[in-house]
Design an enzyme around this catalytic site. Structure first.
Site, PDB file in Angstrom:
ATOM      1  N   TYR A 143       1.484  -0.949   0.028  1.00 27.25           N
ATOM      2  CA  TYR A 143       0.008   0.123  -0.235  1.00 27.25           C
ATOM      3  C   TYR A 143       0.989   0.834  -0.130  1.00 27.25           C
ATOM      4  CZ  TYR A 143      -3.495  -3.041   0.243  1.00 27.25           C
ATOM      5  OH  TYR A 143      -4.819  -3.977   1.267  1.00 27.25           O
ATOM      6  N   LYS A 194       3.588 -15.334   1.794  1.00 28.95           N
ATOM      7  CA  LYS A 194       3.427 -15.941   0.435  1.00 28.95           C
ATOM      8  C   LYS A 194       5.070 -16.009  -0.209  1.00 28.95           C
ATOM      9  CE  LYS A 194       1.248 -16.351  -2.619  1.00 28.95           C
ATOM     10  NZ  LYS A 194       0.482 -17.921  -2.802  1.00 28.95           N
ATOM     11  N   ASP A 227      -2.373 -17.838   1.788  1.00 25.81           N
ATOM     12  CA  ASP A 227      -4.127 -18.484   0.617  1.00 25.81           C
ATOM     13  C   ASP A 227      -4.307 -19.244   1.858  1.00 25.81           C
ATOM     14  OD1 ASP A 227      -1.451 -19.498  -0.060  1.00 25.81           O
ATOM     15  OD2 ASP A 227      -2.419 -20.276  -2.033  1.00 25.81           O
ATOM     16  N   ASP A 251      -5.021  -7.314   5.631  1.00 26.54           N
ATOM     17  CA  ASP A 251      -6.021  -6.687   5.642  1.00 26.54           C
ATOM     18  C   ASP A 251      -7.379  -7.807   5.357  1.00 26.54           C
ATOM     19  OD1 ASP A 251      -8.308  -4.530   4.654  1.00 26.54           O
ATOM     20  OD2 ASP A 251      -6.666  -4.088   2.611  1.00 26.54           O
ATOM     21  N   ASP A 255     -10.434  -9.006   8.032  1.00 24.22           N
ATOM     22  CA  ASP A 255     -12.463  -8.641   7.622  1.00 24.22           C
ATOM     23  C   ASP A 255     -12.706 -10.624   7.247  1.00 24.22           C
ATOM     24  OD1 ASP A 255     -12.065  -6.654   7.372  1.00 24.22           O
ATOM     25  OD2 ASP A 255     -13.043  -6.220   5.300  1.00 24.22           O
TER      26      ASP A 255
END
Ligand code: NAD
Length: 369
Positions: A143, A194, A227, A251, A255
């Site tokens: 970001y 990852k 993942d 993020d 959620d």
């Protein structure tokens, strides 16, 4: 004499002022019943600040936030400000607070209250007793990485680039936060990355392990690909205690974890900075929900996420763990007694508005104290 805490309240927009007002009532209870002395100055942020001052965060407001022991934040945003230039948007107020206070660690608990286990989209037995904490790196990664740009190629196509960047020190400090918090809980950390496809993931894993081996060998550390972590969260979320991960994966995963618990109106969060030499640590506490323009001003908002954010403030900024646990127990009791706001309403329960829900929590605090 009791220590006086300097709290700074930023209600913001939409339901923000409604839920912060309820939190103020809880503060009042602690002052009256638990020898809790505090100052609680209030200021504008977000759209409200834009209307008054032409900017979502004034320098004067930022100065007060920097001086506070903790900031209690409501929510910002609303459709009337959607068309403002990027730098004037209400959300920029929150981003400036995060940036200037250097809040690099975002703590998002996903706790399923027993009384609400039926409200989850997962089977009750999968979420019953769920208590996980996601520690998300908040000021680095994709970001913020540069270059971040859209260019036009010679053939007329557009090309957009975001850049994922992490340095050793950024990973070290977020890993330390996760390991320290795990020691206060079930002593387990899962680090999600990852590393199979990203070099930032390779560095992330290497540094997390180095910090673990040198400083926290007592904590059980496992690695999980981000993942797979997303999949495991819906398959068997109770396998996790603390999950530490980068800004982007955090993020998404936080959620996803929020949804496990049934309602956005129930979940608190904390964002912490680095401790200075005197042990002072910048901190901002806020519900994870937004300003809910669809129900703003109607007295319908669930105040629990914001009230539980104050419980996190008691625990992490003010060192009053027992007071925090008391507030969490009061919320649990109110839910067990069948009181609900509209967002968590279930058949056969008693529906309350924002202020009546706080009345019930204050009554439960009286009963438990
Ligand atoms: P939202 O969280 O505001 O609302 C989503 C849905 O959940 C709505 O139906 C709302 O009524 C409901 N809801 C949210 N909080 C509730 C509560 N406490 N009690 C009962 N119901 C609740 O998300 P959104 O609709 O996507 O965004 C609305 C505005 O909030 C936008 O301007 C967005 O940018 C902003 N926003 C701000 C923050 C923040 O301040 N940290 C976070 C998310 C969204």
């Amino acid at each position: 004499m009791a220590m006086t805490y300097n709290l700074f309240l930023l209600p913001g927009d939409g339901i923000g002022p409604e839920v912060i007002e309820q939190t103020r009532r809880v503060l009042g209870w602690y002052a009256a019943k638990r020898n809790f002395a505090f100052t609680a100055e209030e200021d504008l942020v977000g759209g409200a600040s834009y209307e008054a001052h032409g900017t979502p965060a004034t320098d004067a407001m930022m100065k007060k936030a920097l001086a506070a022991d903790a900031v209690l934040f409501g929510a910002v945003g609303g459709p009337q400000w959607d068309k403002l230039p990027f730098g004037k948007k209400p959300e920029q107020g929150l981003l400036r607070l995060r940036g200037d206070l250097k809040l690099f660690a975002n703590l998002r608990p996903a706790l399923c209250f027993e009384a609400l286990k039926e409200a989850s989209t997962l089977k009750p037995e999968i979420v019953s007793g769920l208590d996980i904490l996601i520690v998300r790196e908040l000021t680095g990664g994709v970001y913020f990485g540069l270059p971040k740009e859209t260019t036009t190629l010679p053939d007329g196509q557009k090309r957009a680039v975001d850049t994922q960047v992490y340095t050793t020190s950024e990973i070290e400090r977020i890993a330390r936060v996760a390991f320290e918090l795990a020691r206060l809980r079930s002593n387990r950390v899962a680090s999600a990355d990852k590393s199979n496809v990203m070099v930032t993931g390779v560095l992330w894993r290497e540094v997390v392990h180095r910090v673990h081996d040198a400083e926290f060998p007592d904590v059980v550390l496992t690695d999980v690909l981000a993942d797979n972590c997303a999949m495991q969260l819906v398959r068997n979320p109770k396998q996790f205690d603390v999950i530490v991960t980068d800004n982007l994966f955090g993020d998404v995963l936080s959620d996803e974890a929020a949804q496990l618990t049934g309602s956005i109106g129930m979940l608190p969060s904390a964002s912490l900075g680095a401790k200075d030499a005197k042990g002072r640590q910048p901190a901002l506490y806020e519900p994870i929900h937004g300003s809910a323009p669809d129900i703003a001003g109607k007295g319908l908002a669930n105040p629990i996420a914001t009230i539980l954010s104050f419980a996190m403030c008691l625990r992490y900024s003010l060192g009053r763990g027992e007071d925090a646990a008391l507030l969490e127990k009061a919320v649990e009791r109110v839910l067990a007694e069948g009181y609900r706001t509209g967002d968590i309403m279930q058949p056969g329960m008693t529906k309350l508005g924002t202020s009546a829900m706080t009345d019930a929590i204050l009554k439960a605090l009286d009963a438990l104290a």
